[in-house]
Design an enzyme around this catalytic site. Structure first.
Site, PDB file in Angstrom:
ATOM      1  N   CYS A   1       2.896   4.143  -7.844  1.00 32.31           N
ATOM      2  CA  CYS A   1       2.827   2.702  -8.111  1.00 32.31           C
ATOM      3  C   CYS A   1       1.476   2.272  -8.675  1.00 32.31           C
ATOM      4  O   CYS A   1       1.358   1.165  -9.209  1.00 32.31           O
ATOM      5  CB  CYS A   1       3.112   1.929  -6.827  1.00 32.31           C
TER       6      CYS A   1
ATOM      7  N   HIS B   1      -9.425   8.216  -6.025  1.00 37.27           N
ATOM      8  CA  HIS B   1      -8.426   9.266  -5.814  1.00 37.27           C
ATOM      9  C   HIS B   1      -8.755  10.024  -4.529  1.00 37.27           C
ATOM     10  O   HIS B   1      -9.842  10.570  -4.388  1.00 37.27           O
ATOM     11  CB  HIS B   1      -8.412  10.228  -6.994  1.00 37.27           C
TER      12      HIS B   1
ATOM     13  N   HIS C   1      -8.271 -15.357  -8.273  1.00 34.67           N
ATOM     14  CA  HIS C   1      -6.876 -14.951  -8.130  1.00 34.67           C
ATOM     15  C   HIS C   1      -6.790 -13.479  -7.727  1.00 34.67           C
ATOM     16  O   HIS C   1      -7.583 -12.649  -8.188  1.00 34.67           O
ATOM     17  CB  HIS C   1      -6.102 -15.171  -9.441  1.00 34.67           C
TER      18      HIS C   1
ATOM     19  N   HIS D   1      -0.582  -5.199  -5.221  1.00 35.16           N
ATOM     20  CA  HIS D   1       0.705  -4.526  -5.407  1.00 35.16           C
ATOM     21  C   HIS D   1       1.695  -4.894  -4.308  1.00 35.16           C
ATOM     22  O   HIS D   1       1.431  -4.705  -3.117  1.00 35.16           O
ATOM     23  CB  HIS D   1       0.506  -3.016  -5.450  1.00 35.16           C
TER      24      HIS D   1
ATOM     25  N   ASN E   1       9.953  -4.475  -4.908  1.00 34.03           N
ATOM     26  CA  ASN E   1       8.891  -3.561  -5.323  1.00 34.03           C
ATOM     27  C   ASN E   1       9.298  -2.930  -6.652  1.00 34.03           C
ATOM     28  O   ASN E   1      10.157  -2.041  -6.689  1.00 34.03           O
ATOM     29  CB  ASN E   1       8.687  -2.480  -4.251  1.00 34.03           C
TER      30      ASN E   1
END
Length: 508
Positions: free
Chosen positions: A233, A312, A396, A400, A433
Site C-alpha cells: 500500500c 524501509h 492537512h 493511508h 481500503n
C-alpha cells in the site's frame, strides 16, 4: 493450518517514548545537505545585491578604472568565478516538481458492494466455514466501511471467476478510467508524457501494466516506463519519489504516475483467518497523477512537491514477514497479516516521523523536542517525552486508510483533531481500503470540501508490506475551487456525516 492467536495489544507504540538518535541525526543530515540551496547561496546573493544597490554610476566607473589601473587580472578572475558559481548553482540545484493535476477512478454504480451483499456473496461461495463467516462479519463491523464501497464485477456474480482475462479487465478499466479523466483535466497530449511509473502490488501480468498503458495511449517509443510490483500500500509514494528522481535528470518533462491494486486475482477462497482479513478490507480503486518539472507549468499546477521520505524496515525479519503472500494448507494463495502488524507499523511510522521532523517542524518545536531528548538520553532525567505538534507544520493530513484501528491510534499519538482525520476516515467509509491510491481519494476529499488554500502544506503518509513507511509533503500553489473540479466526491461530499465513519456497523 492453525489460526494466529489474537494479539494482546492492538495499539501502536508511543512514537516519541523511545526515539533513536540516528533517525533524528538523519533528518538533520537531509536538512544540512540542502543548506547550500536553501540558505548560503541566496544569502550571498542578497548581501551582494544589497551592497551593489548603493553604488551610483560614478561609483561603478571609478571602480572600473581602479580595477583596470591596479588589478585588472583580479577583476577578471572574480567575474569569471562569479559566473562559474552562479552557473554551477543553477545547474546543480534540484528541479522543482509540480503536480499539475490528478484523477481518482470512481467505479460504476453496479459495482457497489454493501456489507449485506458482501456477506451474501461470502455465504454463496460455499468455501467458508460458519465460524469464518461470523469472523468476516465481525471484521466488517469494525472496519469503518460504509454501504457504498466498490467490489470487482468478476466476483460479484453467482459463479465468481479469478481468470486472467477478468483480472486484466478490472485493472485496465480502473487505470484507463483514471488516465482518461486526467488527460481531459490537463489537456495535454499522451505523446507529451516522457516518464511513466505504474504500481500494482499483486497483479503483474505480461506484458506489464505499464506496457498496456503505452499500447492504449500510443505513448512515445523512447518513454521511460517502470512497473513496480510487490511493494504494498505504500507503493504510491514510492512511485512519486521515483518520478521525482527521474524528473531531476530529464528537463522539461511530464511524468505520469498510476497507482492501483487488483482484487479479482487476489481474493482468498480459504479459511485461514490471517488471510481472510484482506477480503474484508480491500476494495476497487485507482488514481493517476501528472507531474511536471516545467517552470511554465507552475501557474496552472495545483501543488509543488517539497519532500519525499522513505523508510524501509525489511532488514528485520518480523517486519519483513508481517504482510506475507503465501499458500495455506489447501494451496489457496492469500496475503497473511501477522499479529505483529500494528507494532511493526508503529515502529516504521516512528522512524519516518523522527527523520521527517527536522525537515518540516518550526524551530521552536525542534528545540523543545531536542531539549527533552537530551534530558532523557544523556542527563537521565525522568521527564515526559515531548510530542512535536505536527499541526504547526501541516494544514492537512492524508493518512493511508488501511483500517479504522490504525487511524484511531495515529490520531491519538500525533494528537490530531477529528477535522484533520476526516479525509482518511471518510475515504475508508466511502471507498474502503483502495491500497496505494487511497491517499489521492483523501486529497480529493479535502479539495471537494473547499479546504485547500494557497500555501497550505499537505502531509501524505503511506505504509505497507516490507515493511515500509513513506511520506510525501506538498505545498498548494493555489486555492482549489471545488465547483470547478471534477472529483470522485462530486455530488455526495455532504451525503455522509463524519461521525458515521466512526460508528459504522453491519445490519443483521
Amino acid at each position: 493450518m492453525e489460526t494466529l492467536p489474537e494479539p494482546r495489544n492492538n495499539n501502536l507504540p508511543n512514537f516519541f517514548l523511545s526515539v533513536r538518535l540516528k533517525y533524528v541525526k538523519l533528518g538533520y543530515h537531509y536538512l544540512v545537505s540542502n543548506a547550500l540551496y536553501l540558505f548560503f547561496f541566496p544569502l550571498f546573493t542578497i548581501i551582494l545585491t544589497t551592497h551593489l544597490s548603493t553604488f551610483t554610476i560614478d561609483d561603478f566607473i571609478e571602480l572600473s578604472n581602479h580595477m583596470i589601473k591596479y588589478n585588472y587580472m583580479v577583476f577578471i578572475l572574480v567575474l569569471i568565478s562569479s559566473v562559474f558559481l552562479a552557473t554551477l548553482y543553477f545547474m546543480s540545484r534540484p528541479r522543482k516538481v509540480y503536480l499539475v493535476n490528478f484523477a481518482c477512478y470512481k467505479p460504476d454504480q453496479s459495482q457497489i458492494c454493501s456489507k449485506e451483499l458482501f456477506m451474501k456473496l461470502s455465504k454463496e461461495a460455499r468455501c467458508f466455514t460458519e465460524e469464518n463467516i461470523s469472523f468476516q462479519k465481525k471484521i466488517l463491523e469494525r472496519s469503518g466501511f460504509g454501504q457504498k464501497t466498490y467490489g470487482p464485477i468478476a466476483l460479484m456474480q453467482e459463479n465468481p471467476t479469478q481468470c486472467m482475462a477478468a483480472s486484466r479487465k478490472e485493472t485496465e478499466t480502473v487505470m484507463f478510467g483514471a488516465i482518461d479523466e486526467l488527460l481531459e483535466k490537463t489537456g495535454i497530449k499522451a505523446r507529451d508524457i516522457a516518464i511513466l511509473v505504474v504500481n500494482s502490488s499483486l497483479f503483474n501480468p505480461t506484458p506489464s501494466l505499464s506496457a498496456a498503458i503505452v499500447n492504449r495511449y500510443k505513448l512515445r517509443g523512447n518513454i521511460l516506463s517502470y512497473n513496480l510490483g510487490g511493494m504494498g500500500c505504500s507503493a504510491g509514494l514510492i512511485s512519486i519519489d521515483l518520478a521525482k528522481q527521474l524528473l531531476q535528470v530529464n528537463p522539461n518533462s511530464y511524468a505520469l504516475v498510476v497507482s492501483t491494486e487488483n482484487i479479482t486475482r487476489n481474493w482468498y477462497f480459504g479459511n485461514y483467518r490471517p488471510m481472510l482479513v484482506t477480503n474484508c478490507l480491500f476494495r476497487v480503486g485507482g488514481a493517476a497523477i501528472l507531474l511536471s518539472n516545467k517552470s511554465s507549468d507552475r501557474r496552472r499546477s495545483k501543488y509543488q512537491l517539497i519532500h519525499t521520505l522513505r523508510t524501509h524496515k525489511g532488514a528485520d525479519d518480523r517486519s519483513y514477514k508481517c504482510v506475507f503472500q503465501e499458500e495455506d494448507e489447501n494451496q489457496n494463495v492469500g496475503v497473511s497479516l501477522s499479529k505483529d502488524l500494528m507494532a511493526v507499523a508503529g515502529e516504521a511510522l516512528k522512524t519516518n516521523i523522527t527523520t521527517l521532523g527536522p525537515l518540516v517542524l518550526p524551530m521552536s518545536e525542534q528545540l523543545l523536542f531536542l531539549a527533552t531528548l537530551v534530558a532523557r538520553k544523556f542527563l537521565k532525567m525522568k521527564v515526559k517525552p515531548y510530542i512535536p505538534d505536527f499541526k504547526l507544520a501541516f494544514e492537512h493530513f492524508c493518512i493511508h486508510a488501511g483500517g479504522r484501528a490504525v487511524l484511531d491510534e495515529i490520531e491519538k499519538n500525533l494528537e490530531l483533531t477529528p477535522w484533520h482525520m476526516e479525509p482518511s476516515r471518510m475515504t475508508l467509509y466511502r471507498f474502503g481500503n483502495t491500497s496505494s491510491s487511497s491517499l489521492w481519494y483523501e486529497l480529493a476529499y479535502s479539495e471537494a470540501k473547499g479546504r485547500i488554500r494557497r500555501g497550505d502544506r499537505i502531509w501524505q503518509i503511506g505504509f505497507g508490506s516490507g515493511f515500509k513507511c513513506n511520506s510525501g509533503v506538498w505545498r498548494a500553489l493555489r486555492s482549489i475551487n471545488p465547483a470547478k473540479e471534477r472529483n470522485p466526491w462530486m455530488d455526495e461530499i455532504d451525503e455522509f456525516p463524519v461521525d458515521v465513519a466512526k460508528t459504522s456497523t453491519i445490519n443483521n
